[in-house]
Design a protein around this motif. Structure first.
Motif, mmCIF file in Angstrom:
data_model
loop_
_atom_site.group_PDB
_atom_site.id
_atom_site.type_symbol
_atom_site.label_atom_id
_atom_site.label_comp_id
_atom_site.label_asym_id
_atom_site.label_seq_id
_atom_site.Cartn_x
_atom_site.Cartn_y
_atom_site.Cartn_z
ATOM 1 N N GLU A 62 0.817 -1.215 0.000
ATOM 2 C CA GLU A 62 0.000 0.000 0.000
ATOM 3 C C GLU A 62 0.852 1.268 0.000
ATOM 4 O OE1 GLU A 62 -0.687 0.193 4.848
ATOM 5 O OE2 GLU A 62 -2.308 -0.454 3.524
ATOM 6 N N ARG A 63 2.150 1.145 0.280
ATOM 7 C CA ARG A 63 3.051 2.296 0.260
ATOM 8 C C ARG A 63 3.812 2.408 -1.057
ATOM 9 N NH1 ARG A 63 6.048 3.102 5.962
ATOM 10 N NH2 ARG A 63 5.208 5.205 5.763
ATOM 11 N N GLN A 64 3.475 1.537 -2.015
ATOM 12 C CA GLN A 64 4.129 1.545 -3.322
ATOM 13 C C GLN A 64 3.149 2.070 -4.365
ATOM 14 O OE1 GLN A 64 7.178 0.816 -2.799
ATOM 15 N NE2 GLN A 64 6.901 -0.261 -0.862
ATOM 16 N N GLU A 65 3.378 3.293 -4.834
ATOM 17 C CA GLU A 65 2.481 3.852 -5.838
ATOM 18 C C GLU A 65 2.506 3.019 -7.116
ATOM 19 O OE1 GLU A 65 1.431 8.247 -7.687
ATOM 20 O OE2 GLU A 65 3.528 7.670 -7.413
ATOM 21 N N TRP A 66 3.685 2.508 -7.473
ATOM 22 C CA TRP A 66 3.776 1.682 -8.676
ATOM 23 C C TRP A 66 2.883 0.448 -8.567
ATOM 24 C CZ3 TRP A 66 5.532 -3.256 -7.714
ATOM 25 C CH2 TRP A 66 6.283 -3.453 -6.543
ATOM 26 N N HIS A 67 2.785 -0.111 -7.378
ATOM 27 C CA HIS A 67 1.993 -1.321 -7.155
ATOM 28 C C HIS A 67 0.495 -1.007 -7.174
ATOM 29 C CE1 HIS A 67 1.118 -5.326 -5.596
ATOM 30 N NE2 HIS A 67 0.398 -4.776 -4.640
ATOM 31 N N THR A 68 0.096 -0.038 -6.410
ATOM 32 C CA THR A 68 -1.333 0.265 -6.294
ATOM 33 C C THR A 68 -1.896 0.849 -7.590
ATOM 34 O OG1 THR A 68 -0.813 2.436 -5.320
ATOM 35 C CG2 THR A 68 -1.185 0.598 -3.804
ATOM 36 N N GLY A 101 7.749 14.448 -17.965
ATOM 37 C CA GLY A 101 8.533 15.154 -18.957
ATOM 38 C C GLY A 101 9.970 14.662 -18.966
ATOM 39 N N ASP A 102 10.354 14.001 -17.894
ATOM 40 C CA ASP A 102 11.671 13.387 -17.785
ATOM 41 C C ASP A 102 11.514 11.888 -17.544
ATOM 42 O OD1 ASP A 102 14.455 13.302 -17.707
ATOM 43 O OD2 ASP A 102 14.514 13.584 -15.529
ATOM 44 N N GLY A 103 10.458 11.323 -18.095
ATOM 45 C CA GLY A 103 10.187 9.907 -17.928
ATOM 46 C C GLY A 103 8.975 9.641 -17.058
ATOM 47 N N VAL A 104 8.593 8.369 -16.998
ATOM 48 C CA VAL A 104 7.445 7.926 -16.195
ATOM 49 C C VAL A 104 7.958 7.417 -14.854
ATOM 50 C CG1 VAL A 104 5.498 6.323 -16.078
ATOM 51 C CG2 VAL A 104 6.158 7.345 -18.283
ATOM 52 N N TRP A 105 7.527 8.073 -13.777
ATOM 53 C CA TRP A 105 8.029 7.769 -12.436
ATOM 54 C C TRP A 105 6.866 7.530 -11.479
ATOM 55 C CZ3 TRP A 105 13.319 7.608 -11.465
ATOM 56 C CH2 TRP A 105 14.151 8.130 -12.467
ATOM 57 N N PHE A 106 7.081 6.608 -10.524
ATOM 58 C CA PHE A 106 6.116 6.341 -9.456
ATOM 59 C C PHE A 106 6.830 6.417 -8.108
ATOM 60 C CE2 PHE A 106 4.031 4.420 -13.067
ATOM 61 C CZ PHE A 106 2.679 4.615 -12.837
ATOM 62 N N ASP A 107 6.095 6.840 -7.111
ATOM 63 C CA ASP A 107 6.645 6.909 -5.751
ATOM 64 C C ASP A 107 6.771 5.495 -5.180
ATOM 65 O OD1 ASP A 107 7.603 8.075 -3.446
ATOM 66 O OD2 ASP A 107 5.610 8.414 -2.587
ATOM 67 N N SER A 108 7.705 5.320 -4.239
ATOM 68 C CA SER A 108 7.881 4.014 -3.598
ATOM 69 C C SER A 108 8.602 4.188 -2.265
ATOM 70 C CB SER A 108 8.684 3.064 -4.502
ATOM 71 O OG SER A 108 10.025 3.498 -4.610
ATOM 72 N N ARG A 109 8.512 3.144 -1.438
ATOM 73 C CA ARG A 109 9.170 3.140 -0.132
ATOM 74 C C ARG A 109 9.854 1.799 0.083
ATOM 75 N NH1 ARG A 109 6.612 7.369 3.009
ATOM 76 N NH2 ARG A 109 8.018 6.888 4.744
ATOM 77 N N ALA A 110 11.023 1.845 0.718
ATOM 78 C CA ALA A 110 11.786 0.619 0.991
ATOM 79 C C ALA A 110 12.457 0.730 2.352
ATOM 80 C CB ALA A 110 12.827 0.382 -0.103
ATOM 81 N N TRP A 111 12.980 -0.400 2.812
ATOM 82 C CA TRP A 111 13.826 -0.440 4.002
ATOM 83 C C TRP A 111 15.251 -0.770 3.566
ATOM 84 C CZ3 TRP A 111 11.221 1.651 7.671
ATOM 85 C CH2 TRP A 111 9.882 1.333 7.921
ATOM 86 N N LEU A 112 16.191 0.022 4.048
ATOM 87 C CA LEU A 112 17.616 -0.306 3.915
ATOM 88 C C LEU A 112 18.017 -1.020 5.187
ATOM 89 C CD1 LEU A 112 20.335 -0.076 2.432
ATOM 90 C CD2 LEU A 112 20.670 2.117 3.623
#
Length: 385
Positions: free
Chosen positions: A262-268, A368-379
């Protein structure tokens, strides 16, 4: 390989009959024992394959159907270690062979190869394209690389190395040390080896295998890493313990894992575009797959149980990239198994509408500089005790 009634297993892969969703359409699925969800998707053989496996050699054809008909070509042409014909092929082809399958009468116990086919599909044929994870994860790669701090003489282990970008970078920085990448995907490793040879890196190598069970040299590596490759283990504690045994005491294990879906815009966004009805009726599972380590307490607990100490989990937020414009991003997304699974049961008209919705979603994310989606990860950074 073992046969128990209608349940076939090869190493830890189980082929199980699933309830048919349409009359006359036998359905099979492949999964790991103890994993309640089958891998990828059930394969609909559309009447071209028996509802039960009468002979163990048919496992190869089941693998082909579970992924794509092109897998059968790959098994015939590039994986003699997995299967070999008992006799030269007949000039008279059966209907199944005309549809892209061939009877293969000897299956060898190469579970890593089969797992790679199940996870990533058929090997890319000449001229075929492969999803560009390196471009998708360009910002995460920089964050991971900064945390790794590879030093000369390091011996680096890259888990789930894919096409080997991190492995190659580590090899360059570690010289005169070395870097080893491990992955279960044959097509990705082929690409990794080709690029490594092109770049002339003599201290970088790759092996095909499952890091959960692979026999690494004990206490050999001074650093381990993974870029979104540690979420898919069937037994994460056993996998982390095996990786730990390969590390020199005090060595660090630095890896990236996804936070919750639910925190991955690309996924949802992509799920909502392709199949809004399924998204609204079926919540995404977090217990396995790419989000299996979304809970920081889970990943920290597994590493601690495996013998690691001083586990640090850091929140990372970066955009992910899918292409320079909506058209090429759409082609890229449709290479992903997530997209293929969601449209596999649709009729032609529904699939076309889904693609139109996907294109509109991707176009809305064209900066305008490509197709981008927000995302979250753990390092995640841990130390071998």
């Amino acid at each position: 390989m073992r046969h128990r009634g209608e349940h076939y297993t090869l190493d830890d892969i189980a082929f199980l009959p699933r309830p048919a969703q349409r009359p006359g359409v036998p359905v099979w699925a492949a999964g790991f024992p103890g994993n309640v969800k089958h891998i990828r998707h059930a394969a609909r053989f559309k009447g071209r394959f028996p509802a039960s496996l009468d002979h163990p050699h048919q496992l190869v054809e089941a693998v082909a159907a579970l992924t794509d008909r092109a897998t059968a070509r790959w098994l015939r042409t590039t994986s003699p270690s997995l299967c070999r014909s008992a006799a030269p092929p007949s000039r008279t082809r059966t209907p199944a062979q005309r549809d892209g399958f061939r009877s293969l009468t000897q299956v060898h116990g190469d579970g890593d190869t089969v797992r790679g086919v199940l996870r990533d599909g058929p090997a890319a044929q000449e001229g075929d394209s492969m999803f560009d994870y390196d471009s998708e994860l360009v910002h995460y790669h920089r964050r991971l690389w900064s945390a790794l701090d590879v030093r000369p003489h390091d011996r680096v282990l890259d888990i789930g190395c894919g096409t080997g970008q991190t492995t190659r970078d580590a090899g360059r920085a570690a010289s005169p040390g070395s870097a080893l990448g491990i992955d279960i995907s044959s097509p990705m490793l082929t690409r990794a080896r080709q690029q490594t040879e092109t770049e002339g890196l003599r201290n970088v190598s790759f092996v095909q295998g499952d890091a959960q069970t692979y026999a690494f040299p004990p206490e050999h590596f001074t650093l381990a890493t993974s870029r979104f490759g540690t979420m898919f283990f069937s037994d994460r504690i056993a996998a982390f313990a095996n990786i730990g045994r390969a590390l020199h005491p005090g060595a660090r294990f630095v890896h990236l894992v996804w936070q919750s879906g639910e925190r991955q815009e690309w996924h949802t966004a992509i799920r909502a575009a392709l199949s809004p009805e399924r998204v609204s009726s079926t919540p995404a599972g977090e217990s396995d797959g790419p989000f299996a380590l979304a809970d920081p307490d889970v990943v920290s607990g597994a590493l601690t149980a495996a013998g690691f100490t001083k586990v640090d989990v850091v929140d990372v937020r970066e955009p992910v990239y899918y292409g320079p414009d909506a058209e090429r991003a759409c082609a890229a997304v449709l290479q992903l198994w997530m997209a293929k699974e969601m449209i596999t049961d649709m009729d032609a008209a529904s699939a076309e509408r889904a693609r139109d919705r996907l294109y509109a979603t991707l176009d809305a994310h064209d900066t305008g500089d490509g197709v981008w989606f927000d995302s979250r990860a753990w390092l995640v950074i841990a130390h071998r005790s």
